[in-house]
Scaffold this active site. Structure first.
Site, mmCIF file in Angstrom:
data_model
loop_
_atom_site.group_PDB
_atom_site.id
_atom_site.type_symbol
_atom_site.label_atom_id
_atom_site.label_comp_id
_atom_site.label_asym_id
_atom_site.label_seq_id
_atom_site.Cartn_x
_atom_site.Cartn_y
_atom_site.Cartn_z
ATOM 1 N N CYS A 53 7.564 1.586 2.460
ATOM 2 C CA CYS A 53 6.341 2.102 1.827
ATOM 3 C C CYS A 53 5.606 3.090 2.734
ATOM 4 O O CYS A 53 5.303 4.209 2.332
ATOM 5 C CB CYS A 53 5.418 0.953 1.440
ATOM 6 S SG CYS A 53 6.084 -0.010 0.077
ATOM 7 N N HIS A 54 5.311 2.668 3.965
ATOM 8 C CA HIS A 54 4.507 3.534 4.833
ATOM 9 C C HIS A 54 5.076 3.646 6.238
ATOM 10 O O HIS A 54 4.367 4.040 7.165
ATOM 11 C CB HIS A 54 3.062 3.040 4.878
ATOM 12 C CG HIS A 54 2.456 2.951 3.504
ATOM 13 N ND1 HIS A 54 2.455 1.781 2.794
ATOM 14 C CD2 HIS A 54 1.900 3.874 2.708
ATOM 15 C CE1 HIS A 54 1.899 1.989 1.609
ATOM 16 N NE2 HIS A 54 1.560 3.257 1.525
ATOM 17 N N GLY A 55 6.331 3.234 6.397
ATOM 18 C CA GLY A 55 7.029 3.504 7.645
ATOM 19 C C GLY A 55 6.743 2.584 8.810
ATOM 20 O O GLY A 55 7.026 2.928 9.949
ATOM 21 N N PRO A 85 1.774 1.928 10.285
ATOM 22 C CA PRO A 85 0.361 1.528 10.218
ATOM 23 C C PRO A 85 0.098 0.029 10.100
ATOM 24 O O PRO A 85 -1.059 -0.363 10.040
ATOM 25 C CB PRO A 85 -0.121 2.237 8.949
ATOM 26 C CG PRO A 85 1.100 2.294 8.085
ATOM 27 C CD PRO A 85 2.257 2.435 9.018
#
Lengths: 424, 196
Positions: free
Chosen positions: B160-162, B175
């Site tokens: 999703c956001h690495g 994150p």
């Protein structure tokens, strides 16, 4: 002071809002300053009680949907899941199932009150008809709601009621298959009933808005049936009617709570705690108590189509009461003969209800036929003729005269009916 | 009919400057109403809680004998994915080689240990069974399920956001703010664990 003040917002923010949408002003003029006849008795609190019950049913219903599954393999278990697993699920389900009965008790009292005091007469015909539409919607909603737990009574109730439409010649069977979405009451039926059971209460709420609107256009009737003539005849809705309505609601809720906490299954049927079985009909199948008078009429007529038409006719005839009653005097208080026939008719309705709960055999059927004929005769013969032949008592010149005269003992006739009685 | 009552109120109002019996009645009635309303609201809020049938499913047993070395399986516990990883020597050595100061989140996040336990590999892996790593498979950023055996740190990579996690399930690149949670579990035997 009698409701003639208009709403003047003081706060600048409220002024700003009011000039763009006069919502607070509308509420103020409808439920605060609105002039109500000063002589309303406790029978007039049932309108408020009905609004309360509608809210109660919608709130508890929305919560039940959060835990219910509309599928024939899961519906029954999901209701048991609500009763056993969901936190306070038993309470919310019993509120909803008993609330339906309370709703009907209140609506019957409300309708009887309207019929006794002539609240359907000009200029309140539209108000009355809107009420009849609400009643029809309530019956449809309650019927479909009773199907959702998918117990034996749900299933066979749905089967019997939908089969009523098969009585119509030629198109009957096609209509029934269309209603079912199949060749018997099955999953498609359950799903559409669930959808409509969720939709109809909001339609009821919409018609209630029209009903209240119509009421506020023509004004409330009152026990004398005499229209308010001066400011002295009315009092502001708040605090007088608000407090009286609130007290009526509290008494009604105590009555409701008694059912809810002590006899929550009294008005239901034990058979509905058996999962639906399309292969076995329960030995003694009866509808919920609020349909019983109509059920008795259905069974009283030996012909299938005739029975169905009689049953629907019993409700349709209510729509025409404003024109069937030919009396110039509005309130039953001043109609000595009407009063007697009214109570006979009430007894007939209760008698039909009792007969509806009995097996369709022997003397019950004969009694059912007599009472059915009387039910229709009341509307189609007695009401029109009474207006022509009855000699009404003197009607007071104004509400104020009736109220102040009563204190001196001049009008004992209205003393009995205006006694505070809230229990149905 | 309101005459006598009205007179009474006026008398009371003039005699007890400011506070009347009626004020008391208003407040007492309002207070009772508020108590009643709160009592009614309570079941309506309470019904939203996990119900008895959900709570009854709160523990899951996993047979570890079916998981080969190096294999990672996903089991469901309380509706959530739980990764059970039979780590190789290389994975363990890699996790042990990391200094605590190099971690983004130095707390173990292990429900079986104290809340402030440091995120050493010993504190992350199974007690007395260091090759087993059991973590809740939900990225601590916004709840996606990370992909195993991937990312720069050989643990998990969240699509999703690495976010990236290492071989002990510790977050190594944002994150995500915290390490993957270790659920409450215990070894019933050497080849079986009970989660929850």
């Amino acid at each position: 002071m009698s409701g003639h003040s208009t709403f003047e917002p003081k706060h600048p923010a409220l002024k700003w809002f009011e000039s763009r949408l006069p919502l607070v002003g509308l509420i103020h003029s409808s439920f605060v300053a609105y002039p109500t006849p000063r002589n309303l008795n406790y029978w007039w609190t049932f309108g408020g009680i009905l609004s309360l019950m509608l809210v109660c049913q919608i709130l508890s219903g929305v919560v039940l949907v959060m835990h219910y599954t509309p599928h024939i393999t899961l519906a029954f278990d999901s209701v048991e899941h609500i009763m056993r697993d969901v936190s306070y699920g038993w309470l919310i389900r019993y509120i909803h199932s008993n609330g339906a009965s309370m709703f009907f008790i209140a609506v019957y009292i409300h309708m009887f009150r309207g019929l006794y005091y002539g609240s359907y007469k000009a200029p309140r015909e539209v108000l009355w008809i809107l009420g009849c539409i609400i009643y029809l919607l309530m019956m449809a909603t309650a019927f479909m709601g009773y199907v959702l737990p998918w117990g034996q009574m749900s299933f066979w109730g749905a089967t019997v009621i939908t089969n009523l439409f098969s009585a119509f010649p030629v198109v009957g069977p096609t209509i029934v298959e269309w209603l079912w979405g199949g060749f018997s009451v099955d999953n498609a039926t359950l799903n559409r009933f669930f959808s409509l059971h969720y939709l109809l209460p909001f339609m009821i709420a919409g018609v209630v808005v029209l009903h209240v609107w119509a009421l506020h256009v023509v004004g409330q009737n009152n026990p004398t049936g005499v229209e308010p003539k001066s400011a002295k005849d009315t009092v502001p809705f708040t605090p007088y009617a608000t407090i009286k309505d609130a007290f009526g609601m509290v008494c009604f809720l105590i009555f409701f709570a008694w059912f809810l906490f002590y006899i929550p299954n009294y008005l239901g049927h034990a058979d509905n705690y058996i999962p639906a079985n399309p292969l076995v009909t329960p030995a003694h199948i009866v509808p919920e108590w609020y349909y019983l008078p109509f059920y008795a009429m259905l069974r009283a007529v030996p012909d299938k189509l005739g029975g169905v038409l009689t049953m629907f006719g019993a409700i349709i005839v209510l729509f025409f009461v404003p024109w069937l009653d030919t009396s110039k005097v509005r309130s039953g208080v001043y109609r000595p003969l009407f009063k007697q026939f009214f109570w006979i008719w009430i007894a007939v309705c209760i008698g039909l209800g009792w007969l509806g709960s009995k097996p369709a055999e022997g003397g019950y059927v004969i009694a059912g036929r007599i009472l059915t004929i009387y039910y229709f005769a009341h509307f189609l013969i007695i009401l029109p003729l009474l207006g022509l032949f009855e000699k009404p008592k003197a009607v007071p010149a104004s509400i104020t005269e009736a109220v102040l005269g009563k204190n001196k003992g001049a009008a004992p006739a209205s003393a009995g009916v205006s006694a505070p009685q809230t229990k149905g | 009919m309101t005459g006598s009552r009205g007179k009474e109120t006026i008398v009371a109002a003039t005699e007890t400057a400011g506070t009347t019996r009626r004020d008391f009645l208003y407040i007492a009635t309002g207070a009772m109403g508020a108590v009643g309303a709160a009592a009614l609201v309570w079941p309506f809020i309470s019904q939203l809680q996990p119900d008895a049938s959900v709570l009854a499913l709160s523990s899951t047993e996993v047979d570890l004998s079916q998981v080969a070395e190096g294999q990672m399986v996903t089991v469901k516990w309380r509706g959530k994915p739980v990764f059970v990883w039979n780590r190789t020597e290389k994975d363990i050595a890699e996790a042990k080689g990391v200094q605590l100061t190099a971690l983004l989140d130095p707390i173990a996040r292990n429900a079986n240990l104290a809340a402030d336990a440091p995120a050493t590999d010993e504190n992350r892996a199974g007690e007395g069974h260091e090759k087993w790593l059991v973590v809740i498979g939900i990225c601590t950023h916004l709840g996606c399920v990370p992909i195993g055996h991937s990312g720069e740190y050989d643990g998990w990579f969240c699509p999703c956001h690495g976010s990236e996690y290492d071989t002990a399930g510790r977050v190594r690149r944002g994150p995500a703010p915290t390490n993957l949670e270790v659920p409450p579990y215990k070894f019933v035997s050497d080849t079986k664990i009970s989660i929850g």
